[in-house]
Design an enzyme around this catalytic site. Sequence first.
Site, PDB file in Angstrom:
ATOM      1  N   LYS A  60       1.004  -1.360  -0.203  1.00  0.00           N
ATOM      2  CA  LYS A  60      -0.169   0.242   0.419  1.00  0.00           C
ATOM      3  C   LYS A  60       0.645   1.353  -0.124  1.00  0.00           C
ATOM      4  O   LYS A  60       1.313   1.417   0.961  1.00  0.00           O
ATOM      5  CB  LYS A  60      -0.448   0.070   1.580  1.00  0.00           C
ATOM      6  CG  LYS A  60      -1.999   1.378   0.847  1.00  0.00           C
ATOM      7  CD  LYS A  60      -2.549   1.165   2.208  1.00  0.00           C
ATOM      8  CE  LYS A  60      -1.878   3.479   2.494  1.00  0.00           C
ATOM      9  NZ  LYS A  60      -1.829   4.453   1.751  1.00  0.00           N
TER      10      LYS A  60
ATOM     11  N   GLU B 288       9.653   2.366  10.301  1.00  0.00           N
ATOM     12  CA  GLU B 288      11.363   3.746  10.336  1.00  0.00           C
ATOM     13  C   GLU B 288       9.784   5.178  10.563  1.00  0.00           C
ATOM     14  O   GLU B 288       9.023   5.113   9.825  1.00  0.00           O
ATOM     15  CB  GLU B 288      11.129   3.441   8.866  1.00  0.00           C
ATOM     16  CG  GLU B 288      12.550   2.262   8.850  1.00  0.00           C
ATOM     17  CD  GLU B 288      13.480   2.016   9.743  1.00  0.00           C
ATOM     18  OE1 GLU B 288      14.332   3.658  10.547  1.00  0.00           O
ATOM     19  OE2 GLU B 288      14.257   1.166  10.276  1.00  0.00           O
TER      20      GLU B 288
ATOM     21  N   CYS C  88      13.247  12.229   6.147  1.00  0.00           N
ATOM     22  CA  CYS C  88      13.377  11.542   7.936  1.00  0.00           C
ATOM     23  C   CYS C  88      15.149  11.466   8.081  1.00  0.00           C
ATOM     24  O   CYS C  88      15.032  11.863   9.225  1.00  0.00           O
ATOM     25  CB  CYS C  88      13.429  10.010   8.394  1.00  0.00           C
ATOM     26  SG  CYS C  88      13.333   8.917   6.540  1.00  0.00           S
TER      27      CYS C  88
ATOM     28  N   GLU D  62       9.270  17.377  14.096  1.00  0.00           N
ATOM     29  CA  GLU D  62       9.598  17.049  13.691  1.00  0.00           C
ATOM     30  C   GLU D  62       9.000  18.012  11.969  1.00  0.00           C
ATOM     31  O   GLU D  62       8.096  18.080  12.207  1.00  0.00           O
ATOM     32  CB  GLU D  62       9.808  15.507  12.156  1.00  0.00           C
ATOM     33  CG  GLU D  62      10.748  15.332  11.458  1.00  0.00           C
ATOM     34  CD  GLU D  62      10.220  13.977  10.774  1.00  0.00           C
ATOM     35  OE1 GLU D  62       9.288  13.444  10.543  1.00  0.00           O
ATOM     36  OE2 GLU D  62      11.603  13.048  10.313  1.00  0.00           O
TER      37      GLU D  62
END
Length: 479
Positions: free
Chosen positions: A172, A247, A281, A380
């Site tokens: 997906k 992750e 990231c 973040e």
Amino acid sequence: MSLFRKNLIDGEWVGEAGSRNINPSNTGDVVGEYASAGAEQAKQAIAAAKAAFPAWSRSAPLVRHAVLKKASDEIMARKDEIGRALSSEEGKRLSEGIGETIRAAQIFDFFAGETLRLSGELVPSVRPGVGVEITREAVGVVGIITPWNFPIAIPTWKIAPALAHGNTIVFKPAELVPESAWTIVDILHRAGLPKGVLNLVMGKGSVVGQAMLDSPDLNAITFTGSVGTGKRVAAASVEHMRKFQLEMGGKNPMVVLDDADLATAVECAINGAYFSTGQRCTASSRLVVTEGIHDRFVAALKERLEKLVIGDALDTKTQIGPVVDASQLKQDEDYIAIGSQEGANLAFGGERLDRETPGFYLRPALFTESTNAMRISREEIFGPVANVIRVKDYDEALAVANDTPFGLTSGICTSSLKHATHFRRNSEAGMVMVNLPTAGVDFHVPFGGRKGSSYGPREQGRYAAEFYTTVKTAYTFAG
Ligand code: ADP
């Protein structure tokens, strides 16, 4: 534009036109239309992958090798076209789109090779006449859920090892980047995968993704995305007693010491913080700089920022493409406002830019006079925004670098062997870079982090086997 892409379930392309894919460099440009699967199709895909597993997991290594090698060769041959489509839907500049495509070809090539290197161990038992055989077997049906920022590389570094080790897949991709996902599935399908081995279910995370999490028939899930969704993956996986790998975010520090080469430090910061529009990231979002070089570093960085060309991702002169979509742009702008409210100094950029075509253009932003306690240092942002934190010396720099809930990458610019070595050993990150940007990693070595950034075994390279296989210890008494 007439492009319409379907989902692949049990070897058949299925689905009605669902969602449109918009080019962030030109919102008037529709990249294509894509089928949007529902929960029922997700279930069908899982059932197909389950049915395909026994044969695929026992297939000869050369069969798997052939598929992966063919995929690698086709991707490499079509790198310009695929890279261009990637940049059209994600907005990273063309050279980065093509570079990521090449990397996907390299990953398929690496894992084609791995199929020929599968091995186990034969160990004498403590009991006479008994042999112990230790082997790795495929885990089963693997659910793969991926984000939008590396539309080809991340799916590839999950799909390639999953297939190489004999697993079947329900994949997906992120809603924003279906074209790249569809392209690699199409290539693998035509490369000769038996039906049901790889299923593509494009659609909403809250629908298709959630149906995957809720299924008792997925034996493992590998996920890259936000911390919030990662926690849902974890909770659902515990509920179903399945293997999972996450992750998630980063708030990666790049330390610059007084003895750093200034030009190297500035290039590391520009590349690490702003390339790929900061949407990595592994981005260097915290620049931790010692007093003696601070002012020179900030001045040189600003000078370099002035020269960056921000524009259409497909224009070869562009160095920084647009932000991926309107909601990410809003998030970036919200954080820029928060930084100013918190008392940091917006030393450069942060404003929207107009270009020839309507798109999500943002001038890269740099904060100075920030502290590590501010939200812009702790959360973040995932955009072209970085902040400089001034520190006294190396010891304070290391402490600030490690004072974060995340632990994906870290970096240090220094000419001191002592400090570089000490930092490598004491940085609480999964990947540490010396005189290099915190982003930009090789395809054949482990990728992953610590603390709130990652959970489970490493991805990529030989270490990927840890997640995509399960160990069997078999005892045989032969008299
Ligand atoms: P981002 O903020 O980077 O888009 P997300 O975690 O929202 O990160 O998305 C990463 C991937 O997770 C996407 O493919 C998305 O569709 C999927 N996703 C989102 N919500 C869910 C959910 N409830 N269950 C499973 N997958 C989801």
